[in-house]
Write an enzyme that holds these catalytic residues in place. Structure first.
Site, PDB file in Angstrom:
ATOM      1  CE  LYS A   1      13.529   6.602  -4.804  1.00 15.48           C
ATOM      2  NZ  LYS A   1      14.310   7.416  -3.899  1.00 15.48           N
TER       3      LYS A   1
ATOM      4  CB  SER B   1      19.266   2.446   4.125  1.00 15.73           C
ATOM      5  OG  SER B   1      19.146   3.094   2.889  1.00 15.73           O
TER       6      SER B   1
ATOM      7  CB  ALA C   1      10.757   6.833 -16.979  1.00 15.81           C
TER       8      ALA C   1
END
Length: 264
Positions: free
Chosen positions: A65, A16, A126
């Site tokens: 997140k 990033s 998941a």
């Protein structure tokens, strides 16, 4: 000078800063974008730093997140629906959580000209990004979404968000048109997903959210079996593009030079 961060644990592999600092320089901003390894105990102080104006924007990656959400003042509609946040900024003295992973995945799939309409999607994993992949797949018209995870408890958490998805026992391979690796298996070159793909047929899409390394063993298997394959580089670029636009009100350029930044 404005300061931006990407937070995660691990975070060493993240590219990033290369991408955002390139756009910062290109647009002549007085800013810096860095990566920082945090623990859950650090999240509250991070939000306080944003409120104080010490940090102007944050990208969020594994495993925060979902964990970051209780500390935020408000969420965008997409973040609410997926319970997943990957981009944070301050607006009207409130710390807002957004989800640009959805747009990132949609744009990446459209860029490679693969049509999800009426396709069966099988997702391995998941984790925090999976709800975004499911949400985007539904938007693109997929007919069925299945997920498989080594820990059944985490798979059930995703099913609580999207009732219509089907859970598959880890190790089983259902009939699919698209298979997406959303696990961390592949970050290390010798990682193997121990599934037998020899009988899945051809002309499927093997998609790996991992972009560094650029070709995982999972993608190599898909390629060797005559299938279309793609890593997560374009999704990564497009989710970053959306975050940069949100923070700065500017659409950064995406070209060959941008893509080469991630060839590491």
């Amino acid at each position: 000078m404005k300061k931006y961060l990407v937070i995660g644990n691990p975070i060493k592999h993240s590219l990033s800063p290369e991408l955002h600092n390139h756009w910062i320089k290109q647009n002549g901003f007085d800013a810096i974008y860095e990566k920082k390894k945090l623990s859950n105990n650090d999240l509250e102080n991070l939000i306080l730093d944003i409120k104080k104006g010490n940090i102007n924007g944050v990208n969020v990656t594994v495993p925060f997140k979902n964990a970051i959400i209780p500390y935020l003042d408000d969420l965008s509609n997409e973040a609410k629906k997926t319970r997943s946040v990957n981009t944070i900024h301050l607006r009207d003295n409130k710390v807002i959580g957004h989800n640009t992973d959805i747009e990132g995945f949609e744009k990446a799939i459209k860029k490679i000209n693969f049509n999800f309409k009426n396709k069966k999607i099988f997702i391995l994993g998941a984790g925090g990004v999976v709800p975004s992949i499911i949400y985007a797949s539904i938007k693109m018209g997929s007919s069925e979404i299945m997920i498989s995870n080594r820990t059944e408890e985490n798979a059930n958490k995703v099913k609580n968000i999207f009732n219509n998805i089907k859970l598959i026992d880890w190790g089983e391979l259902p009939n699919f048109d698209v298979i997406i690796n959303a696990t961390s298996l592949g970050l290390n070159q010798d990682d193997q997903i121990n599934l037998n793909f020899n009988k899945v047929g051809r002309n499927k899409l093997f998609y790996d959210l991992i972009y560094n390394p650029s070709e995982t063993n999972f993608l190599r298997m898909g390629k060797n079996l005559g299938n279309k394959y793609e890593n997560g580089k374009l999704m990564f670029i497009y989710q970053a593009y959306s975050a940069f636009k949100l923070w700065n009100g500017i659409r950064p350029s995406i070209n060959d030079e941008t893509i080469k930044l991630l060839n590491q």
